[in-house]
Write a protein that holds these residues in place. Sequence first.
Motif, PDB file in Angstrom:
ATOM      1  N   UNK A 215       0.879  -1.168   0.000  1.00 34.83           N
ATOM      2  CA  UNK A 215       0.000   0.000   0.000  1.00 34.83           C
ATOM      3  C   UNK A 215       0.917   1.219   0.000  1.00 34.83           C
ATOM      4  N   UNK A 216       0.828   2.054  -1.017  1.00 36.36           N
ATOM      5  CA  UNK A 216       1.712   3.223  -1.008  1.00 36.36           C
ATOM      6  C   UNK A 216       1.348   4.165   0.128  1.00 36.36           C
ATOM      7  N   UNK A 217       2.327   4.644   0.870  1.00 33.63           N
ATOM      8  CA  UNK A 217       1.990   5.603   1.926  1.00 33.63           C
ATOM      9  C   UNK A 217       1.393   6.861   1.281  1.00 33.63           C
ATOM     10  N   UNK A 218       0.377   7.411   1.880  1.00 31.48           N
ATOM     11  CA  UNK A 218      -0.260   8.600   1.303  1.00 31.48           C
ATOM     12  C   UNK A 218      -0.742   9.480   2.423  1.00 31.48           C
ATOM     13  N   UNK A 219      -0.604  10.758   2.211  1.00 30.06           N
ATOM     14  CA  UNK A 219      -1.067  11.716   3.223  1.00 30.06           C
ATOM     15  C   UNK A 219      -2.588  11.791   3.178  1.00 30.06           C
ATOM     16  N   UNK A 220      -3.180  12.315   4.220  1.00 26.88           N
ATOM     17  CA  UNK A 220      -4.612  12.587   4.255  1.00 26.88           C
ATOM     18  C   UNK A 220      -5.446  11.364   3.870  1.00 26.88           C
ATOM     19  N   UNK A 221      -5.054  10.248   4.411  1.00 23.02           N
ATOM     20  CA  UNK A 221      -5.745   8.997   4.101  1.00 23.02           C
ATOM     21  C   UNK A 221      -6.445   8.478   5.351  1.00 23.02           C
ATOM     22  N   UNK A 222      -7.651   7.998   5.121  1.00 22.94           N
ATOM     23  CA  UNK A 222      -8.434   7.438   6.229  1.00 22.94           C
ATOM     24  C   UNK A 222      -8.651   5.958   5.955  1.00 22.94           C
ATOM     25  N   UNK A 223      -8.388   5.141   6.953  1.00 30.80           N
ATOM     26  CA  UNK A 223      -8.691   3.714   6.828  1.00 30.80           C
ATOM     27  C   UNK A 223      -9.937   3.444   7.667  1.00 30.80           C
ATOM     28  N   UNK A 224     -10.962   2.888   7.027  1.00 25.91           N
ATOM     29  CA  UNK A 224     -12.192   2.577   7.762  1.00 25.91           C
ATOM     30  C   UNK A 224     -12.287   1.064   7.906  1.00 25.91           C
ATOM     31  N   UNK A 225     -12.283   0.604   9.132  1.00 26.77           N
ATOM     32  CA  UNK A 225     -12.400  -0.836   9.378  1.00 26.77           C
ATOM     33  C   UNK A 225     -13.836  -1.122   9.802  1.00 26.77           C
ATOM     34  N   UNK A 226     -14.470  -2.040   9.089  1.00 29.19           N
ATOM     35  CA  UNK A 226     -15.869  -2.351   9.378  1.00 29.19           C
ATOM     36  C   UNK A 226     -15.931  -3.749   9.992  1.00 29.19           C
ATOM     37  N   UNK A 227     -16.531  -3.838  11.160  1.00 27.37           N
ATOM     38  CA  UNK A 227     -16.587  -5.147  11.818  1.00 27.37           C
ATOM     39  C   UNK A 227     -17.691  -5.169  12.859  1.00 27.37           C
ATOM     40  N   UNK A 228     -18.474  -6.212  12.846  1.00 26.03           N
ATOM     41  CA  UNK A 228     -19.494  -6.367  13.879  1.00 26.03           C
ATOM     42  C   UNK A 228     -18.827  -6.595  15.233  1.00 26.03           C
ATOM     43  N   UNK A 229     -17.990  -7.631  15.280  1.00 27.01           N
ATOM     44  CA  UNK A 229     -17.432  -8.051  16.573  1.00 27.01           C
ATOM     45  C   UNK A 229     -16.317  -7.149  17.062  1.00 27.01           C
ATOM     46  N   UNK A 230     -15.588  -6.574  16.129  1.00 28.06           N
ATOM     47  CA  UNK A 230     -14.410  -5.802  16.526  1.00 28.06           C
ATOM     48  C   UNK A 230     -13.277  -6.686  17.002  1.00 28.06           C
ATOM     49  N   UNK A 231     -13.406  -7.986  16.789  1.00 31.01           N
ATOM     50  CA  UNK A 231     -12.354  -8.900  17.236  1.00 31.01           C
ATOM     51  C   UNK A 231     -11.810  -9.735  16.095  1.00 31.01           C
ATOM     52  N   UNK A 232     -12.237  -9.463  14.863  1.00 31.90           N
ATOM     53  CA  UNK A 232     -11.779 -10.257  13.725  1.00 31.90           C
ATOM     54  C   UNK A 232     -10.288 -10.032  13.520  1.00 31.90           C
ATOM     55  N   UNK A 233      -9.527 -11.118  13.628  1.00 35.77           N
ATOM     56  CA  UNK A 233      -8.060 -10.989  13.611  1.00 35.77           C
ATOM     57  C   UNK A 233      -7.575 -10.332  12.322  1.00 35.77           C
ATOM     58  N   UNK A 234      -8.167 -10.707  11.181  1.00 34.21           N
ATOM     59  CA  UNK A 234      -7.701 -10.139   9.911  1.00 34.21           C
ATOM     60  C   UNK A 234      -7.931  -8.625   9.881  1.00 34.21           C
ATOM     61  N   UNK A 235      -9.067  -8.198  10.389  1.00 28.93           N
ATOM     62  CA  UNK A 235      -9.377  -6.761  10.380  1.00 28.93           C
ATOM     63  C   UNK A 235      -8.442  -6.021  11.341  1.00 28.93           C
TER      64      UNK A 235
END
Length: 613
Positions: A339-359
């Motif tokens: 993933x190229x580093x980029x300024x002003x970037x937001x990563x949105x992680x979507x998860x029901x449990x909030x415990x999914x190891x991959x996420x």
Amino acid sequence: MCGIIGYIGKKNSVPFLIEGLKKLEYRGYDSAGIAVAEKATVRRVRAVGKVAELEKAALLSDPKGNCGIGHTRWATHGKPSEENSHPHTDCTGEVVVVHNGIIENYLPLKEKLQALGHTFQSETDTEVIAHLIEENLKRVSADNEEQRLLRAVMKTSDELQGAFAYGVLWAKTPQQIIGVKNQSPLTVGLGEGENFLASDVPAFLKYTNKVLFLEDGQTVVLREKSAKVYGLDGQEIKVKPVKISWDQKTAEKGGYDHFMLKEIYDQPQALEDTLRTAKADFVRILGLKTEDLRRIKNVYLVACGTAYHAALIGKYYLENFAGVTASVDLASEFKYRTIPPAKDTLCIAVSQSGETADTLGAVKKAKELGFKRLAICNVLGSGLTRACGSVFYTHCGPEISVASTKAFTSQIISLYALAIFLGHASGNISQSQFGKLYKEMMALPKAVADTLKIEYDVRHLTRKIYKAERFIFLGRNVDYPIALEGALKLKEISYSSAEGFAAGEIKHGPISIIDKGTPVLVLMPKNHLFDKMLSACQECRARGAWVVAVTTPDGAEEAAAVTDKQIVVPKASEYLQPVLDVIALQFFAYWVAKRLGRDIDQPRNLAKSVTVE
Ligand code: F6R
């Protein structure tokens, strides 16, 4: 991925442990066990299968003691068998351990311990914890046995690598349970003269709603009247209890045959609750001022399974309303690609449990890349919410059925809300456009409630085709992820083959799998793509498919001319329509699975939270 429970108090721990494990079965259910401190020993009862099997075994052997730990398992190391079921013990049988997660360095540790004379009874990684504690008990000194166990446990945790949460009971200290948390969930329930340890709150919610959410690296010592938390340096830490507003009833089936059906019906409320906080929360949680919002140029959405399908829809929203470039990654892929580093970037992680190891892994990478991180999550205090700078909670209550339904629609609406708030703040949409979109969004719970009336029609049409070998789902644009979700839902709970495609793609290959009688469900609300969907129906029908249209009232007549059956859902704006369309497919999956007699809430080979990579 497993569920842990512990009880210490004045009463016999066994009923609390069994009841708690039943509430945790969504985390895994291939075997279960308990261990109870009885006089100067620890009695273990274990059984292969669901907690009901353990309950029968416990009734027969009748262990009793006011301090105990238990476990429901989803196998990672070693097949589901009684020997591999938790709790596991050391050589003396006095140190007993239940564990959730994976000990990555268990093999070298096991070899080291075997060389020191330890004998192992199981194939699990967990057993090394018990033997390591036994070994460390010899190496540490303390004023009393309670302290000695605490020191030995902390030393053991230092030597373990991986993600783990575990609970320990020692025959010599039956007045305490120790819990350790590192990258797997662990909570403490504070009762009156009794305390609980559990992977998740529903396990003890009937008895207390006062909860301590442990952080990674923390160890808790539970006694009848106290719960002391220690940091990595062995110093006591004051952790503030949180009061949970979910009551036990919320977590129960509410009269439906299955949690999945109840949760489909929960959706109007779930959306309403989620939207109630949206406005205030997005301004607050984005934690970003208008000028920061304006600066966001790129968004990476990361998620798994059903949450990934919500994220795919989120991309349409973010690009259309917020005017930002958005890409969507399966969390398990994001972690390992460049993933190229980029300024002003937001990563949105979507998860029901909030415990999914991959996420969680994907978010860790986003952090390393210097991206801002936002979690869209349903579980308060979960790992993901702690790993992200900002959190927006989907307030859909506990989702118990393994097949996600209400969390999915809550995730979609959260992403929609985020996109319009972001678009408004950045000036991509005007005040009046925003006002219109906002109004449509707030009207959605009512439209969802109206959509639920289709259950009877859907149930009826599954009668003819539920035994089909293969099902196809087609959609376009924002309904393409819904086609994927419809297929996932169906295969997950009915075990039938199902595939979702972008309707425009079938002519590039997939059409060859369509045969006489193959059920094809086509998402075709009356909109600018409707004519293209009519053509897709005809293409499938020409190959003998049995075509079902999921359409809106204004498209029903035209759809009827080229399809065998129609499911008519209410009409919403183009971008909100998928929330209504997916309800048809949720019911469809449910009724196919029900007619096939499947274990709908706990389908084979699956677990609710996937806390391993
Ligand atoms: C399918 C389903 C799974 C989850 C996936 C991610 O019905 O529930 O595909 O969506 O395992 O789980 P969360 O959302 O907890 O990260």
